[in-house]
Write a protein that holds these residues in place. Structure first.
Motif, PDB file in Angstrom:
ATOM      1  N   PHE A   1      -2.738  -6.316  -2.684  1.00 29.37           N
ATOM      2  CA  PHE A   1      -1.813  -5.751  -1.698  1.00 29.37           C
ATOM      3  C   PHE A   1      -1.399  -6.758  -0.623  1.00 29.37           C
ATOM      4  O   PHE A   1      -0.736  -6.389   0.337  1.00 29.37           O
ATOM      5  N   ILE A   2      -1.784  -8.004  -0.781  1.00 25.09           N
ATOM      6  CA  ILE A   2      -1.526  -9.021   0.239  1.00 25.09           C
ATOM      7  C   ILE A   2      -0.182  -9.702  -0.009  1.00 25.09           C
ATOM      8  O   ILE A   2       0.123 -10.113  -1.133  1.00 25.09           O
TER       9      ILE A   2
ATOM     10  N   VAL B   1       0.836  -1.198   0.000  1.00 20.86           N
ATOM     11  CA  VAL B   1       0.000   0.000   0.000  1.00 20.86           C
ATOM     12  C   VAL B   1       0.872   1.250   0.000  1.00 20.86           C
ATOM     13  O   VAL B   1       0.637   2.200  -0.762  1.00 20.86           O
ATOM     14  N   ARG B   2       1.905   1.239   0.842  1.00 25.05           N
ATOM     15  CA  ARG B   2       2.794   2.412   0.898  1.00 25.05           C
ATOM     16  C   ARG B   2       3.510   2.621  -0.437  1.00 25.05           C
ATOM     17  O   ARG B   2       3.692   3.763  -0.879  1.00 25.05           O
ATOM     18  N   ASN B   3       3.899   1.538  -1.089  1.00 27.41           N
ATOM     19  CA  ASN B   3       4.541   1.667  -2.406  1.00 27.41           C
ATOM     20  C   ASN B   3       3.598   2.275  -3.427  1.00 27.41           C
ATOM     21  O   ASN B   3       4.003   3.101  -4.255  1.00 27.41           O
TER      22      ASN B   3
ATOM     23  N   ASN C   1       3.547   5.971  -2.599  1.00 26.55           N
ATOM     24  CA  ASN C   1       4.800   6.639  -2.943  1.00 26.55           C
ATOM     25  C   ASN C   1       5.000   6.758  -4.448  1.00 26.55           C
ATOM     26  O   ASN C   1       5.533   7.753  -4.942  1.00 26.55           O
ATOM     27  N   ASP C   2       4.557   5.730  -5.186  1.00 29.20           N
ATOM     28  CA  ASP C   2       4.722   5.743  -6.642  1.00 29.20           C
ATOM     29  C   ASP C   2       3.551   6.408  -7.357  1.00 29.20           C
ATOM     30  O   ASP C   2       3.540   6.467  -8.597  1.00 29.20           O
ATOM     31  N   ALA C   3       2.559   6.889  -6.580  1.00 26.36           N
ATOM     32  CA  ALA C   3       1.401   7.610  -7.133  1.00 26.36           C
ATOM     33  C   ALA C   3       0.696   6.807  -8.216  1.00 26.36           C
ATOM     34  O   ALA C   3       0.214   7.357  -9.207  1.00 26.36           O
ATOM     35  N   ILE C   4       0.589   5.496  -8.021  1.00 28.64           N
ATOM     36  CA  ILE C   4       0.015   4.627  -9.051  1.00 28.64           C
ATOM     37  C   ILE C   4      -1.459   4.921  -9.295  1.00 28.64           C
ATOM     38  O   ILE C   4      -1.930   4.872 -10.430  1.00 28.64           O
TER      39      ILE C   4
ATOM     40  N   LEU D   1      -5.500  -1.457   5.984  1.00 32.92           N
ATOM     41  CA  LEU D   1      -5.330  -0.097   6.483  1.00 32.92           C
ATOM     42  C   LEU D   1      -5.104  -0.034   7.986  1.00 32.92           C
ATOM     43  O   LEU D   1      -4.360   0.812   8.471  1.00 32.92           O
ATOM     44  N   ASP D   2      -5.748  -0.921   8.744  1.00 38.70           N
ATOM     45  CA  ASP D   2      -5.873  -0.703  10.178  1.00 38.70           C
ATOM     46  C   ASP D   2      -5.236  -1.749  11.080  1.00 38.70           C
ATOM     47  O   ASP D   2      -5.160  -1.538  12.297  1.00 38.70           O
TER      48      ASP D   2
END
Length: 450
Positions: free
Chosen positions: A114-115, A5-7, A10-13, A161-162
């Motif tokens: 994202f898993i 998720v962070r990638n 950061n990469d604005a995909i 997310l949590d």
């Protein structure tokens, strides 16, 4: 928030991409939250005109909400469309015309991108929740960090997310979720059984089966597909997976005092076959299974009054003892929910049935329970479907409400009888869901005279 998720952030995909989420249930709103975090421009669409910004919670004012009948304008500019479970996608075909299929996914599919942890996924017409929960209980007893969710509890998007990362992701997955999956791939996939269900959603049994088999479509030889032996007639000779395939059935391998019935012996064996792929020993599994208690609304003993046992099986929403609706050459005998509940008892059963009809073979059910059922108490909807065939085999009464039906059975029951709520229908004629129906049964049974 996990690494992938962070990638993406950061990469604005997905930054600036137009995302439409269909449905404002738990899964839909979780998907909308994740898309918003990823930087997408989110629109949430719901057919219910009564939905307001208040239902969006923290997303209110951050995403666009449109309500009422769907139209092409809701979707024409979408780069990705995420469907909540239960959204009838085929019925939306006219307003989705021209949108590439790869742009349309279920919440389960979207979250699975994202898993990183291995996924153990459970599907089937009946017993999914009990088996999924049992699997997680065994893994946790063995010291593994587990996330349990999907079609039960926490949506997968919300986990991303949590929640802290888990070692193993254990998911209950429904045909609704699987029908709009393309890349979802568990390490272990478990198919418990197959019988008539959700025919108010799927066009026919063939479509329903195809949706279930999407669970295995992307699996490879490094993955394991665990299939109940009753599925042989349906699946033998059918190319549906590249996974390593193994079959299971009912055994007496484990002591499971709180999980009665043949169907639960099968579910217990399924759970063991799944967890041993993750290093769990048979001794660890046996300890967890012995201590595992049944879930609410699933063959749940409620009370015993004057020698009569009252059992809440409100989760039993299907009635079909055989998968004969698929086609003449592929018939597989399975235990549907109501039949499995009746067969869990070796004492006379007074079964309570009624609600919104979802399909099934009433005549076959009647033949299969003739040796157990002594009375059928109908209530609410579907009387016109259930009564004509059932009254050929049993005494049948009808009451307008479940409360009246319970009280009638209580007045007629003899010590040793079981009054079993196993409706074989959905609950939406008189209740908001099966849990409310089960809770009402428990209330009425609890208020009966001792």
């Amino acid at each position: 928030m996990n690494r992938i998720v962070r990638n993406f952030i950061n990469d604005a995909i997905l930054t600036g991409k137009k995302a439409v989420v269909v449905g404002t249930g738990k899964s839909g709103l979780a998907a909308a939250r994740l898309l918003d975090v990823l930087g997408a421009d989110v629109r949430v669409a719901d057919r219910d005109e009564a939905v307001t910004e208040e239902k969006l919670g923290a997303l209110a004012g951050k995403v666009e909400l449109v309500t009422g009948p769907h139209d092409k304008g809701h979707f024409a500019d979408a780069d990705i469309i995420v469907f909540s479970p239960g959204v009838p996608v085929k019925k939306l075909a006219p307003v989705l015309e021209g949108i590439p299929p790869q742009n349309m996914v279920s919440e389960l599919e979207f979250a699975s991108w994202f898993i990183e942890a291995p996924v153990l996924a459970v599907t089937g017409s009946n017993g999914k929740t009990t088996t999924t929960t049992l699997i997680s209980a065994i893994l946790e007893h063995a010291g593994r960090r587990v996330f349990t969710g999907g079609n039960i509890g926490v949506p997968l998007c919300e986990y991303l997310l949590d929640m802290d990362p888990a070692e193993i992701i254990v998911l209950e997955v429904s045909s609704f979720q699987l029908q709009n999956c393309r890349l979802f791939k568990p390490h272990v996939g478990l198919f418990l059984n197959f019988s008539a269900n959700h025919l108010d959603y799927h066009e026919d049994m063939d479509e329903y089966l195809d949706a279930k088999l999407m669970l295995f479509a992307r699996m490879t030889g490094e993955d394991t597909a665990l299939l109940h032996e009753s599925l042989h007639p349906l699946l033998d000779g059918r190319s549906f997976t590249n996974a390593h395939v193994e079959w299971f059935g009912s055994t007496d391998r484990f002591e499971a005092p709180h999980l009665p019935g043949e169907h639960n012996r099968s579910n217990v064996e399924a759970a063991w076959q799944a967890v041993k792929r993750f290093g769990v020993t048979e001794e660890q599994a046996a300890e967890a299974i012995r201590d595992f208690t049944s879930l609410p609304h699933r063959i749940e003993p409620v009370t015993e009054k004057r020698g009569v046992l009252y059992v809440n099986d409100s989760k039993a929403t299907t009635l079909d003892a055989a998968c004969s609706h698929v086609n003449d050459s592929t018939k597989a005998t399975t235990l549907d929910a109501a039949l499995a509940a009746v067969r869990s008892f070796d004492r006379p059963v007074r079964i309570l049935m009624g609600g919104v009809w979802k399909g099934g073979d009433v005549a076959q059910f009647a033949r299969d329970v003739r040796d157990r059922v002594v009375h059928v108490g109908l209530y609410g909807g579907s009387r016109e479907v259930l009564e004509p065939e059932l009254k050929r085999h049993f005494p049948v009464t009808w009451d307008e409400t479940l409360e009246l039906a319970v009280k009638r059975q209580a007045a007629m029951a003899a010590p040793g009888d079981v009054v079993l709520l196993s409706p074989a229908t959905s609950s939406f004629d008189q209740y908001t869901g099966m849990a409310q129906r089960g809770a009402d049964f428990k209330r009425v049974a609890g208020e009966l005279d001792d």
